[in-house]
Design an enzyme around this catalytic site. Structure first.
Site, PDB file in Angstrom:
ATOM      1  N   CYS B 233       0.864  -1.181   0.000  1.00  0.00           N
ATOM      2  CA  CYS B 233       0.000   0.000   0.000  1.00  0.00           C
ATOM      3  C   CYS B 233       0.901   1.231   0.000  1.00  0.00           C
ATOM      4  CB  CYS B 233      -0.968  -0.025   1.181  1.00  0.00           C
ATOM      5  SG  CYS B 233      -0.172  -0.091   2.793  1.00  0.00           S
ATOM      6  N   ARG B 238      -2.154  -0.775   5.510  1.00  0.00           N
ATOM      7  CA  ARG B 238      -3.360  -1.304   4.871  1.00  0.00           C
ATOM      8  C   ARG B 238      -3.080  -2.653   4.224  1.00  0.00           C
ATOM      9  NH1 ARG B 238      -4.935   3.733   1.191  1.00  0.00           N
ATOM     10  NH2 ARG B 238      -2.718   4.158   1.459  1.00  0.00           N
TER      11      ARG B 238
END
Lengths: 98, 282
Positions: B233, B238
């Protein structure tokens, strides 16, 4: 909070000319809601970002120019969707009543 | 790993609040969130200070992690249950981090802090004190951590899964939209990476979708289940969420999280970058 400006937290230090800001406040019966979550969905409905509201009910996103949807979740309330258009160099203000 | 062993719900946590061998750990992007209220008995880890080396860009080392958990009162045989805000981004990151250092029993609270709050469950400002322990971390398990050279080598060969938002993938945004956008690196994505935003794996309340739904999402995005996978990410948090889905919930083998992610890759000299909504060529 006393003296809170519209949109809440100060934009001092942020180069607003380069940003496409979406910000606002979540209210219930005209009172700010400090424990809500605001989700930013793009033009296809895809999730882009989420913030919890501040104690004064405020939220802010740094988006890109275009149309967005704000989805607000809060305890004991149905989700509320609001569409908003962001423009570079300006601040889009939204009030969400739940 | 499976959903049953890696994930617990709020009722399970409520039943184990007084279990001394269960350690609740809150990890948030907003590192002040814990101080405004946390689940009873939870300790806090600050991802910016506790989990990052304060000089070079890397994690704290094995000895530092051992010292950290010893001081916070975590034992090697404790069940560590992680939760946090932002749909468990940083809790998933800490989950991966505990696994990186070989902690056996780690679980994630489904829905994290948001679900707990939306369900109007109790939070407290009471301080948590746990007696110090002697924790011993293992060597880093690099079978779950990807470094930049293997990411470049994986272009067109392995599954690369970009879990950022579509606008970050395409290069229209440089960071999640709740953060200021000005940054130095190039925008775009690693060529051949599939765009599967982390959020596709989660419901609005932050809980994970069902295994069947998850399988379908990644299959339709072009993930080849017979290949090894690297998720990335912007800074690796994430993608920990997606790593958790692929490795721990779906039981996929050979899934790595590239914690350098876009802030490293997008600053490398000479590597290929794809712009726009298409995957791009190897």
């Amino acid at each position: 909070m006393c003296g809170a400006t519209t949109g809440g937290v100060s934009l001092e230090g942020v180069n607003v000319a380069k940003e496409s800001v979406i910000q606002g406040i979540v209210t219930r019966d005209d009172e700010p809601v400090g424990n809500a979550y605001v989700r930013l969905l793009d033009r296809t409905g895809e999730f882009t970002a989420e913030v919890p509201t501040s104690v004064t009910g405020h939220f802010r996103f740094f988006a890109s120019p275009g149309e967005w949807t704000l989805r607000t979740l809060a305890p004991k309330a149905d989700p509320v969707d609001r569409t908003v258009v962001a423009q570079q160099g300006s601040v889009a203000e939204v009030t969400v009543a739940i | 790993m499976s959903r049953e062993s890696a994930l617990v719900d709020a009722d399970w946590v409520a039943e184990h609040l007084d279990d001394p061998k269960v350690v609740l750990v809150e990890v948030d992007e907003d590192t002040s969130a814990y101080d405004k209220g946390h689940i009873k008995g939870a300790i806090k880890l600050d991802w910016t200070t506790d989990l990052q080396d304060q000089v070079r860009r890397d994690f704290v080392n094995k000895d530092q992690f051992s010292a950290l958990l010893s001081e916070r009162g975590v034992s090697n045989d404790d069940t560590v249950v992680l939760y946090g805000g932002n749909n468990n981004w940083f809790a998933a990151y800490a989950y991966w981090y505990f696994k990186l250092y070989g902690h056996e029993d780690v679980k994630l609270l489904d829905g994290g802090r948001k679900k707990w709050e939306l369900d109007s469950r109790e939070l407290t400002e009471d301080a948590t004190t746990r007696e110090a322990t002697t924790y011993t971390a293992k060597e880093q398990d690099h079978s779950i951590r990807a470094f930049r050279d293997e990411v470049v080598a994986a272009i067109g060969v392995q599954n690369l899964v970009d879990v950022r938002s579509p606008d970050e993938y395409a290069g229209r945004l440089m960071a999640p939209a709740h953060l200021p956008q000005e940054q130095a690196q190039r925008a775009g994505h690693i060529p051949t990476a599939a765009s599967v935003p982390w959020s596709k794996a989660a419901n609005d309340d932050g809980t994970f979708k069902s295994d069947d739904e998850l399988q379908k999402i990644y299959s339709e995005a072009g993930v080849d289940w017979n290949k090894d996978t690297i998720a990335y990410c912007r800074i690796g948090e994430r993608s920990s969420h997606t790593w958790f889905v692929l490795k721990e919930l779906l039981g996929q083998q050979n899934v790595k999280n590239y914690d350098g992610s876009w802030t490293e890759y997008g600053s490398l000299v000479g590597v290929p970058v794809a712009l726009g909504d298409e995957r791009g060529e190897a």
